[in-house]
Scaffold this motif. Sequence first.
Motif, PDB file in Angstrom:
ATOM      1  N   ALA A 115       0.800  -1.317  -0.050  1.00 13.08           N
ATOM      2  CA  ALA A 115      -0.127  -0.142  -0.054  1.00 13.08           C
ATOM      3  C   ALA A 115       0.688   1.155  -0.302  1.00 13.08           C
ATOM      4  O   ALA A 115       0.460   2.083  -0.274  1.00 13.08           O
ATOM      5  CB  ALA A 115      -1.167  -0.182   0.927  1.00 13.08           C
ATOM      6  N   LYS A 116       1.937   1.121   0.616  1.00 16.25           N
ATOM      7  CA  LYS A 116       2.687   2.174   0.504  1.00 16.25           C
ATOM      8  C   LYS A 116       4.210   2.203   0.203  1.00 16.25           C
ATOM      9  O   LYS A 116       4.626   1.365   0.134  1.00 16.25           O
ATOM     10  CB  LYS A 116       2.889   2.761   2.110  1.00 16.25           C
ATOM     11  CG  LYS A 116       2.060   3.341   2.692  1.00 16.25           C
ATOM     12  CD  LYS A 116       1.836   3.734   3.620  1.00 16.25           C
ATOM     13  CE  LYS A 116       2.385   2.926   4.534  1.00 16.25           C
ATOM     14  NZ  LYS A 116       1.077   1.723   4.787  1.00 16.25           N
ATOM     15  N   GLU A 158       4.938   7.202   0.371  1.00 13.08           N
ATOM     16  CA  GLU A 158       4.265   7.832  -0.473  1.00 13.08           C
ATOM     17  C   GLU A 158       3.033   6.724  -0.287  1.00 13.08           C
ATOM     18  O   GLU A 158       3.292   5.310  -0.911  1.00 13.08           O
ATOM     19  CB  GLU A 158       4.717   6.984  -1.775  1.00 13.08           C
ATOM     20  CG  GLU A 158       4.140   7.736  -3.428  1.00 13.08           C
ATOM     21  CD  GLU A 158       5.252   7.773  -4.280  1.00 13.08           C
ATOM     22  OE1 GLU A 158       6.520   7.824  -3.907  1.00 13.08           O
ATOM     23  OE2 GLU A 158       3.755   7.190  -5.084  1.00 13.08           O
ATOM     24  N   PHE A 159       2.022   7.108  -0.313  1.00 12.44           N
ATOM     25  CA  PHE A 159       0.393   6.332  -0.589  1.00 12.44           C
ATOM     26  C   PHE A 159      -0.042   5.612  -1.793  1.00 12.44           C
ATOM     27  O   PHE A 159      -0.366   6.359  -2.881  1.00 12.44           O
ATOM     28  CB  PHE A 159      -0.266   7.134   0.336  1.00 12.44           C
ATOM     29  CG  PHE A 159      -0.691   7.416   1.785  1.00 12.44           C
ATOM     30  CD1 PHE A 159       0.607   7.882   2.619  1.00 12.44           C
ATOM     31  CD2 PHE A 159      -1.328   6.130   2.855  1.00 12.44           C
ATOM     32  CE1 PHE A 159       0.139   7.642   4.103  1.00 12.44           C
ATOM     33  CE2 PHE A 159      -1.384   6.000   4.212  1.00 12.44           C
ATOM     34  CZ  PHE A 159      -0.024   7.135   4.934  1.00 12.44           C
ATOM     35  N   LYS A 160      -0.018   4.574  -2.087  1.00  6.91           N
ATOM     36  CA  LYS A 160      -0.141   4.183  -3.505  1.00  6.91           C
ATOM     37  C   LYS A 160      -1.656   3.467  -3.555  1.00  6.91           C
ATOM     38  O   LYS A 160      -2.674   3.572  -2.373  1.00  6.91           O
ATOM     39  CB  LYS A 160       0.222   2.782  -4.109  1.00  6.91           C
ATOM     40  CG  LYS A 160       1.581   2.677  -2.895  1.00  6.91           C
ATOM     41  CD  LYS A 160       2.788   1.509  -3.642  1.00  6.91           C
ATOM     42  CE  LYS A 160       2.313   0.117  -3.588  1.00  6.91           C
ATOM     43  NZ  LYS A 160       3.156  -0.811  -4.314  1.00  6.91           N
ATOM     44  N   ASP A 161      -2.362   3.483  -5.245  1.00  9.04           N
ATOM     45  CA  ASP A 161      -4.101   3.207  -5.279  1.00  9.04           C
ATOM     46  C   ASP A 161      -3.795   1.819  -5.408  1.00  9.04           C
ATOM     47  O   ASP A 161      -5.176   1.681  -6.010  1.00  9.04           O
ATOM     48  CB  ASP A 161      -4.321   4.051  -6.370  1.00  9.04           C
ATOM     49  CG  ASP A 161      -3.629   5.694  -6.234  1.00  9.04           C
ATOM     50  OD1 ASP A 161      -4.365   6.000  -5.596  1.00  9.04           O
ATOM     51  OD2 ASP A 161      -3.721   6.348  -7.570  1.00  9.04           O
ATOM     52  N   GLN A 202      -6.907  -1.323  -7.730  1.00  6.46           N
ATOM     53  CA  GLN A 202      -6.394   0.125  -8.025  1.00  6.46           C
ATOM     54  C   GLN A 202      -7.845   0.581  -7.654  1.00  6.46           C
ATOM     55  O   GLN A 202      -7.718   0.323  -8.211  1.00  6.46           O
ATOM     56  CB  GLN A 202      -5.638   0.393  -9.151  1.00  6.46           C
ATOM     57  CG  GLN A 202      -4.149  -0.057  -9.126  1.00  6.46           C
ATOM     58  CD  GLN A 202      -3.043   0.548  -9.970  1.00  6.46           C
ATOM     59  OE1 GLN A 202      -3.736   0.943 -11.090  1.00  6.46           O
ATOM     60  NE2 GLN A 202      -2.078   0.953  -8.728  1.00  6.46           N
ATOM     61  N   LYS A 210      -7.597   6.346  -4.641  1.00  7.40           N
ATOM     62  CA  LYS A 210      -6.578   6.287  -3.018  1.00  7.40           C
ATOM     63  C   LYS A 210      -6.551   6.149  -2.028  1.00  7.40           C
ATOM     64  O   LYS A 210      -6.199   6.862  -0.471  1.00  7.40           O
ATOM     65  CB  LYS A 210      -7.167   4.577  -3.305  1.00  7.40           C
ATOM     66  CG  LYS A 210      -7.357   3.339  -1.862  1.00  7.40           C
ATOM     67  CD  LYS A 210      -6.972   2.756  -1.112  1.00  7.40           C
ATOM     68  CE  LYS A 210      -5.244   2.468  -1.634  1.00  7.40           C
ATOM     69  NZ  LYS A 210      -4.615   1.635  -0.109  1.00  7.40           N
ATOM     70  N   GLY A 211      -4.480   6.160  -2.993  1.00  9.72           N
ATOM     71  CA  GLY A 211      -4.119   6.711  -2.246  1.00  9.72           C
ATOM     72  C   GLY A 211      -3.721   8.361  -1.493  1.00  9.72           C
ATOM     73  O   GLY A 211      -3.270   8.248  -0.262  1.00  9.72           O
ATOM     74  N   ASN A 217      -6.164   7.726   1.937  1.00  2.00           N
ATOM     75  CA  ASN A 217      -5.810   7.614   3.168  1.00  2.00           C
ATOM     76  C   ASN A 217      -4.506   7.873   3.744  1.00  2.00           C
ATOM     77  O   ASN A 217      -4.370   7.793   4.632  1.00  2.00           O
ATOM     78  CB  ASN A 217      -4.657   6.177   2.934  1.00  2.00           C
ATOM     79  CG  ASN A 217      -5.879   5.106   2.164  1.00  2.00           C
ATOM     80  OD1 ASN A 217      -6.722   4.907   2.854  1.00  2.00           O
ATOM     81  ND2 ASN A 217      -5.643   3.986   2.169  1.00  2.00           N
ATOM     82  N   CYS A 218      -3.755   9.264   2.293  1.00  2.00           N
ATOM     83  CA  CYS A 218      -3.358   9.663   3.577  1.00  2.00           C
ATOM     84  C   CYS A 218      -3.307  10.859   3.890  1.00  2.00           C
ATOM     85  O   CYS A 218      -2.818  11.253   5.322  1.00  2.00           O
ATOM     86  CB  CYS A 218      -2.355  10.700   2.334  1.00  2.00           C
ATOM     87  SG  CYS A 218      -0.483  11.716   2.364  1.00  2.00           S
ATOM     88  N   ASN A 259      -0.696  12.645  -1.649  1.00  2.00           N
ATOM     89  CA  ASN A 259      -0.220  11.204  -1.443  1.00  2.00           C
ATOM     90  C   ASN A 259       0.745  11.123  -0.593  1.00  2.00           C
ATOM     91  O   ASN A 259       1.531   9.788  -0.930  1.00  2.00           O
ATOM     92  CB  ASN A 259      -0.628  10.449  -2.538  1.00  2.00           C
ATOM     93  CG  ASN A 259       0.147  10.507  -3.571  1.00  2.00           C
ATOM     94  OD1 ASN A 259       1.035  11.100  -3.787  1.00  2.00           O
ATOM     95  ND2 ASN A 259       0.621   9.100  -3.731  1.00  2.00           N
TER      96      ASN A 259
END
Length: 239
Positions: free
Chosen positions: A12-13, A27-30, A42, A46-47, A50-51, A77
């Motif tokens: 996720a990151k 870094e927050f991923k999608d 994906q 979303k990233g 969540n960030c 993000n």
Amino acid sequence: MKKSKLLYEGKAKKIWQTDNDNLYIAEFKDDLTAFDAQKRSQAQGKGALNCKISANLFRLLEKNGIKTHFVECISENEMVIKKADMIMIEVVVRNIATGSLTKRLGIADGTVLPFALVEFYYKNDALHDPLINDEHALILELVDNESELEELKRLGREINVVLKSFFDKANLNLVDFKVEFGKDSEGNIILADEISPDSCRFWDKTSGEKLDKDLFRHDLGDVKVAYEEVLNRIQKVIQ
Ligand code: ADP
Ligand code: UDP
């Protein structure tokens, strides 16, 4: 603050080194994963959600005396975090029975637990993050001593008290959540990783609607719409 070397890419990151020895960038991923990453997808944006959600919750917890790794957000993000020596335990706190607890112990889904249940899981993908007890944690040397385990339990419960009453004001039941801790450069245990609808379960108090990753796990609805709703409600309560 600039990203230098990519230290780790997880589900996720991404965790980046920076020009400051004590700070990383998360870094927050999608990407979305479930069931031991066997199910993958994906969700664009979303990233960033969540960030923002994590940043708000870290700030809230800091205000309530809980030390976290959060420093600041530097983009939609990405957040600067304090480098931590991670404790390889996932601390799960539960208020309402669902998910693996219902399967393991046969407690009916939705049962309100008589007190907040704290569980430890060994953070180890190869072993599928098994449930462990205090003695397992000591034998595996996941912590230095018993008092660190007691501190993890205390912190889990304290975080639960703060978040439960906060989400109550957002008309959300905080069903359960997972947190991770690490040691900062001075050896203090601090809250790390993230707190988001990927790692918590939220049920609307009126309708019972799920507003978390269970939507993805069980194909129940649009994750992005739900996470946006969680962020909007958090922002309304904070105002
Ligand atoms: P996973 O490793 O489960 O796939 P992520 O994609 O969220 O999860 O990866 C983030 C990783 O960074 C996790 O392994 C987490 O333990 C680690 N981490 C979180 N916060 C910090 C921190 N402050 N310092 C060092 N590592 C951290
Ligand atoms: N959880 C998590 N990461 C994990 C396992 C669990 O963030 O690797 C969170 C999950 O989102 C839920 C809580 O921890 O909020 C309890 O999860 P449970 O043990 O019920 O897991 P399940 O197998 O049902 O996902």
